[in-house]
Scaffold this motif. Structure first.
Motif, PDB file in Angstrom:
ATOM      1  N   LEU A  47       0.749  -1.151  -0.074  1.00 13.49           N
ATOM      2  CA  LEU A  47      -0.046   0.068  -0.094  1.00 13.49           C
ATOM      3  C   LEU A  47       0.895   1.244  -0.198  1.00 13.49           C
ATOM      4  O   LEU A  47       0.533   2.305  -0.351  1.00 13.49           O
ATOM      5  N   LYS A  48       1.999   1.181   0.347  1.00  9.14           N
ATOM      6  CA  LYS A  48       3.024   2.495   0.524  1.00  9.14           C
ATOM      7  C   LYS A  48       2.973   3.029  -1.057  1.00  9.14           C
ATOM      8  O   LYS A  48       3.547   2.379  -1.867  1.00  9.14           O
ATOM      9  N   GLY A  49       2.851   4.124  -1.326  1.00  9.45           N
ATOM     10  CA  GLY A  49       2.745   5.012  -2.360  1.00  9.45           C
ATOM     11  C   GLY A  49       1.629   4.511  -3.364  1.00  9.45           C
ATOM     12  O   GLY A  49       1.696   4.997  -4.468  1.00  9.45           O
ATOM     13  N   ALA A  50       0.873   3.589  -2.950  1.00  6.86           N
ATOM     14  CA  ALA A  50      -0.393   3.106  -3.963  1.00  6.86           C
ATOM     15  C   ALA A  50      -1.298   4.264  -3.882  1.00  6.86           C
ATOM     16  O   ALA A  50      -1.565   5.079  -3.124  1.00  6.86           O
ATOM     17  N   ARG A  51      -1.653   4.482  -5.375  1.00  9.23           N
ATOM     18  CA  ARG A  51      -2.674   5.554  -5.519  1.00  9.23           C
ATOM     19  C   ARG A  51      -4.210   4.749  -5.665  1.00  9.23           C
ATOM     20  O   ARG A  51      -4.100   4.115  -6.806  1.00  9.23           O
ATOM     21  N   LEU A  52      -5.062   5.240  -4.844  1.00  4.81           N
ATOM     22  CA  LEU A  52      -6.175   4.651  -4.858  1.00  4.81           C
ATOM     23  C   LEU A  52      -7.317   5.718  -5.078  1.00  4.81           C
ATOM     24  O   LEU A  52      -7.415   6.658  -4.326  1.00  4.81           O
TER      25      LEU A  52
ATOM     26  N   ILE B 231      -2.101   6.693  -1.170  1.00  3.22           N
ATOM     27  CA  ILE B 231      -2.397   8.277  -1.520  1.00  3.22           C
ATOM     28  C   ILE B 231      -4.097   7.943  -2.062  1.00  3.22           C
ATOM     29  O   ILE B 231      -4.274   7.241  -2.943  1.00  3.22           O
ATOM     30  N   ILE B 232      -4.684   8.583  -1.175  1.00  5.31           N
ATOM     31  CA  ILE B 232      -6.280   8.481  -1.775  1.00  5.31           C
ATOM     32  C   ILE B 232      -6.858   9.515  -2.515  1.00  5.31           C
ATOM     33  O   ILE B 232      -6.495  10.794  -2.086  1.00  5.31           O
ATOM     34  N   ILE B 233      -7.429   9.395  -3.659  1.00  9.85           N
ATOM     35  CA  ILE B 233      -7.946  10.481  -4.583  1.00  9.85           C
ATOM     36  C   ILE B 233      -9.597  10.254  -4.097  1.00  9.85           C
ATOM     37  O   ILE B 233     -10.032   9.259  -4.661  1.00  9.85           O
ATOM     38  N   ASP B 234     -10.209  11.347  -3.784  1.00  7.96           N
ATOM     39  CA  ASP B 234     -11.377  11.203  -3.307  1.00  7.96           C
ATOM     40  C   ASP B 234     -12.345  12.217  -3.825  1.00  7.96           C
ATOM     41  O   ASP B 234     -12.174  13.320  -2.951  1.00  7.96           O
TER      42      ASP B 234
ATOM     43  N   ILE C  13     -13.287   2.607 -16.550  1.00  9.06           N
ATOM     44  CA  ILE C  13     -12.252   2.370 -15.661  1.00  9.06           C
ATOM     45  C   ILE C  13     -10.787   2.848 -15.857  1.00  9.06           C
ATOM     46  O   ILE C  13     -10.055   3.387 -15.360  1.00  9.06           O
ATOM     47  N   ASP C  14     -10.368   2.404 -17.355  1.00  9.22           N
ATOM     48  CA  ASP C  14      -9.090   2.754 -17.688  1.00  9.22           C
ATOM     49  C   ASP C  14      -8.856   4.279 -17.763  1.00  9.22           C
ATOM     50  O   ASP C  14      -7.845   4.825 -17.376  1.00  9.22           O
ATOM     51  N   ALA C  15      -9.982   5.122 -18.356  1.00 10.95           N
ATOM     52  CA  ALA C  15      -9.641   6.528 -18.167  1.00 10.95           C
ATOM     53  C   ALA C  15      -9.696   7.322 -16.784  1.00 10.95           C
ATOM     54  O   ALA C  15      -8.663   7.905 -16.616  1.00 10.95           O
ATOM     55  N   ALA C  16     -10.240   6.752 -15.738  1.00 10.68           N
ATOM     56  CA  ALA C  16     -10.213   7.233 -14.698  1.00 10.68           C
ATOM     57  C   ALA C  16      -8.907   6.846 -13.957  1.00 10.68           C
ATOM     58  O   ALA C  16      -8.217   7.668 -13.162  1.00 10.68           O
ATOM     59  N   LEU C  17      -8.191   5.490 -14.311  1.00  6.64           N
ATOM     60  CA  LEU C  17      -6.849   5.389 -13.720  1.00  6.64           C
ATOM     61  C   LEU C  17      -5.858   6.069 -14.317  1.00  6.64           C
ATOM     62  O   LEU C  17      -5.128   6.616 -13.511  1.00  6.64           O
ATOM     63  N   ARG C  18      -6.065   6.245 -15.383  1.00  2.00           N
ATOM     64  CA  ARG C  18      -5.119   7.062 -16.587  1.00  2.00           C
ATOM     65  C   ARG C  18      -4.928   8.612 -15.823  1.00  2.00           C
ATOM     66  O   ARG C  18      -3.945   9.154 -15.657  1.00  2.00           O
ATOM     67  N   GLU C  19      -6.213   9.178 -15.761  1.00  2.00           N
ATOM     68  CA  GLU C  19      -6.201  10.570 -15.256  1.00  2.00           C
ATOM     69  C   GLU C  19      -5.665  10.793 -14.071  1.00  2.00           C
ATOM     70  O   GLU C  19      -5.097  11.871 -13.949  1.00  2.00           O
ATOM     71  N   HIS C  20      -5.971   9.979 -13.073  1.00  2.00           N
ATOM     72  CA  HIS C  20      -5.473  10.227 -11.883  1.00  2.00           C
ATOM     73  C   HIS C  20      -4.112   9.236 -11.270  1.00  2.00           C
ATOM     74  O   HIS C  20      -3.732   9.266 -10.403  1.00  2.00           O
ATOM     75  N   ARG C  21      -3.494   8.596 -12.409  1.00  2.00           N
ATOM     76  CA  ARG C  21      -2.462   7.868 -12.204  1.00  2.00           C
ATOM     77  C   ARG C  21      -2.623   6.835 -11.163  1.00  2.00           C
ATOM     78  O   ARG C  21      -1.870   6.749 -10.070  1.00  2.00           O
ATOM     79  N   LEU C  22      -3.751   6.120 -11.294  1.00  2.00           N
ATOM     80  CA  LEU C  22      -4.229   5.463  -9.998  1.00  2.00           C
ATOM     81  C   LEU C  22      -3.855   3.733 -10.052  1.00  2.00           C
ATOM     82  O   LEU C  22      -3.509   3.344 -11.204  1.00  2.00           O
ATOM     83  N   ASP C  23      -3.547   3.254  -9.068  1.00  2.15           N
ATOM     84  CA  ASP C  23      -3.259   1.759  -8.922  1.00  2.15           C
ATOM     85  C   ASP C  23      -4.670   0.810  -8.933  1.00  2.15           C
ATOM     86  O   ASP C  23      -4.321  -0.138  -9.650  1.00  2.15           O
TER      87      ASP C  23
ATOM     88  N   MET D 147     -10.799  -2.652  -7.509  1.00  3.88           N
ATOM     89  CA  MET D 147     -10.833  -2.915  -9.009  1.00  3.88           C
ATOM     90  C   MET D 147      -9.798  -2.340  -9.772  1.00  3.88           C
ATOM     91  O   MET D 147      -9.294  -1.172  -9.473  1.00  3.88           O
ATOM     92  N   GLY D 148      -9.461  -2.885 -10.679  1.00  2.00           N
ATOM     93  CA  GLY D 148      -8.117  -2.473 -11.570  1.00  2.00           C
ATOM     94  C   GLY D 148      -8.538  -2.864 -13.175  1.00  2.00           C
ATOM     95  O   GLY D 148      -9.518  -3.160 -13.545  1.00  2.00           O
ATOM     96  N   THR D 149      -7.436  -2.578 -13.948  1.00  2.00           N
ATOM     97  CA  THR D 149      -7.480  -2.684 -15.190  1.00  2.00           C
ATOM     98  C   THR D 149      -7.322  -4.142 -15.754  1.00  2.00           C
ATOM     99  O   THR D 149      -7.179  -5.184 -14.832  1.00  2.00           O
ATOM    100  N   ALA D 150      -7.574  -4.320 -17.041  1.00  2.00           N
ATOM    101  CA  ALA D 150      -7.407  -6.074 -17.394  1.00  2.00           C
ATOM    102  C   ALA D 150      -6.134  -6.563 -17.035  1.00  2.00           C
ATOM    103  O   ALA D 150      -4.857  -5.531 -17.236  1.00  2.00           O
ATOM    104  N   HIS D 151      -5.887  -7.492 -16.559  1.00  2.57           N
ATOM    105  CA  HIS D 151      -4.681  -8.401 -16.346  1.00  2.57           C
ATOM    106  C   HIS D 151      -3.886  -7.674 -15.256  1.00  2.57           C
ATOM    107  O   HIS D 151      -2.680  -7.928 -14.917  1.00  2.57           O
ATOM    108  N   ALA D 152      -4.651  -6.753 -14.298  1.00  3.20           N
ATOM    109  CA  ALA D 152      -3.850  -6.102 -13.157  1.00  3.20           C
ATOM    110  C   ALA D 152      -4.149  -7.184 -12.021  1.00  3.20           C
ATOM    111  O   ALA D 152      -4.054  -6.597 -10.678  1.00  3.20           O
TER     112      ALA D 152
END
Length: 496
Positions: free
Chosen positions: A269-274, A304-307, A401-411, A465-470
């Motif tokens: 979880l250290k440094g993970a962007r959620l 790191i929590i993006i909310d 999902i992919d667009a949100a992950l990409r926009e906020h650089r999320l894990d 939840m994550g992207t394909a094959h994550a």
């Protein structure tokens, strides 16, 4: 001793078989995990046969009598013999339960809970079952489910099937175990096996897992072979592990698909962007209080929590996917039934069978979705379904999902998986409590639920939840979350 105290004693006592008399042997701890049982086997503190006898004893006392969870639809009569000759492997000697829509080539049936498939057992194991056997697992039995994986009627009661009856939630016997992998979830939660295999099209792993207070993992669609699984739609259907811990889920995935255990680190979880998807988090104040407390623990662990994070395309994606799924149901089920053979070989014949056996097949709800799907077989409708499916996958995946992950650089995206499940009501069906499953289900992406806590004695889950094959990353995050929260609680088999 009053009835409630007696039921709790069943849940917490290690129900040792009489055969376990040697000093070096000891019964498993209550709710022992796959990893713990494997260590006990490695240390020669038990044997595969003693483990099978232990769990059969629990099934007798908790599932077939006592609180009567009714989660196991059929036991494998060869389980003891298999245990006595279990081959070496990652799952050597570990008893595993299998959902009753997954084919096994043995004396057990594979029916999706329906009486229509009783007379034609499968001729071969589903590939995932072959993998489990090759890894040394003992297939202990089949679990009950919401009949036909909950695709028969909008008024269905989750956990009910004509063949298996009604599965109940081990935490509160009056409440739903959710569906459709209700038996798999309830059995693991009640300690009837250390792990089970469920299936999901939209929520059927993560919903009952969260409702029963265990771990449920829906992997990327296609990662586990779907052959030998009674289908709804191949675009969303997948099997997945239902376990007591994330590390056990990763262990089963290592056998079923690929090795994800190497990434399970306590500092994941250290440094993970959620990113918090508030629009799928509901409004239940106690659930949100649990969730917000968990967010603080995540921050303390270095996440790191993006909310909030928005997923504006997903409601349309869900609507399109449902339209496509009813069309695909007829196509995929017809193909399966024809290949399987037996009393019914098409959806139309299945509908007629249910009508002819209305007293046993439809005492509580009908088959409106089946009838609707049967009408959707013209070339024009099928073509429209293909267009709807493609758009749904695009909106849920690349543009969702992919667009949100990409926009906020999320894990990963996170939210509370569910609100507390409702009371069982066979006369009116499910209460349709909130479950956050559609985004990952429609996209075909991985979704993990981990116990978050209890609200009024009913379990709540926490979703990643994550992207394909994550899949490896999602399991790693869930494992680290589980270590800092330790929120899973044994059920109390309450009757109120």
């Amino acid at each position: 001793m009053n009835r409630r105290r007696l039921l709790q004693s069943f849940a917490t006592a290690a129900l040792s078989p009489a055969a376990c008399t040697q000093r070096q042997h000891r019964p498993p701890a209550p709710y022992a995990t796959c990893s713990q049982l494997a260590e006990q086997l490695e240390a020669a503190q038990t044997t595969p046969l003693l483990l099978v006898e232990h769990f059969l004893s629990r099934i007798t006392q908790l599932d077939k009598s006592g609180p009567r969870i009714s989660s196991v639809i059929e036991l494998n009569p060869a389980a003891k013999d298999i245990a006595a000759h279990a081959p070496p492997g990652l799952l050597h000697g570990l008893p595993i339960l299998i959902k009753d829509n997954i084919e096994t080539a043995d004396t057990m049936h594979t029916t999706a809970g329906s009486l229509a498939l009783r007379n034609r057992p499968p001729e071969s194991d589903a590939p995932l079952v072959s993998r489990l056997r090759a890894a040394g697992a003992v297939i202990l039995g089949k679990t009950n489910l919401s009949e036909w994986a909950n695709i028969r009627s909008p008024k269905s009661t989750s956990g009910w099937s004509a063949r298996g009856g009604l599965t109940r939630n081990p935490h509160k016997l009056t409440h739903s175990a959710s569906g459709s992998s209700s038996g798999s979830a309830a059995a693991v939660a009640a300690g009837l096996a250390p792990a089970a295999i469920g299936t999901e099209t939209n929520g059927s792993i993560v919903s009952p897992a969260s409702a029963c207070g265990i771990v449920g993992f829906k992997p990327t669609v296609g990662l586990i072979s779907g052959a030998g699984i009674i289908p709804i739609t191949h675009h969303q259907d997948t099997a997945g592990p239902m376990t007591l811990t994330v590390s056990d889920a990763a262990l089963l995935m290592q056998v079923l698909a690929a090795d994800f255990t190497a990434d399970l680190k306590s500092d994941a979880l250290k440094g993970a962007r959620l990113g918090v998807i508030r629009e799928y988090s509901g409004t239940h104040p106690q659930v949100l209080a649990l969730f917000d407390a968990a967010l603080q623990k995540l921050r303390e662990a270095g996440a790191i929590i993006i909310d909030p994070v928005k997923l504006p395309t997903l409601r349309k994606a869900g609507s399109l996917a449902w339209r496509a799924m009813l069309i695909e149901l007829r196509q995929d089920l017809n193909a399966y039934l024809e290949q399987r053979g037996g009393d019914v070989r098409t959806l139309a014949e299945l509908i007629a069978f249910n009508e002819a056996h209305r007293d046993t097949e439809m005492p509580h709800f009908a088959q409106e979705f089946f009838i609707q799907s049967e009408k959707l077989g013209t070339p024009e409708i099928i073509a429209a379904g293909e267009v709807a499916r493609a758009e749904a996958r695009r909106l849920a995946g690349p543009e969702g999902i992919d667009a949100a992950l990409r926009e906020h650089r999320l894990d990963a995206l996170i939210c509370p998986t569910n609100d507390p499940v409702g009371l069982i009501d066979l006369a009116h069906g499910d209460s349709n409590d909130r479950v956050a499953s559609t985004p990952a289900a429609v996209a075909g992406y991985p979704h993990l639920t981990v116990p978050l806590g209890l609200v009024d004695g009913l379990p709540i889950g926490f979703s990643f939840m994550g992207t394909a094959h994550a899949d490896a990353r999602i399991l790693a995050l869930g494992h680290a979350f589980e270590e800092i929260t330790k929120a899973r609680r044994a059920p109390e088999f309450r009757e109120e």
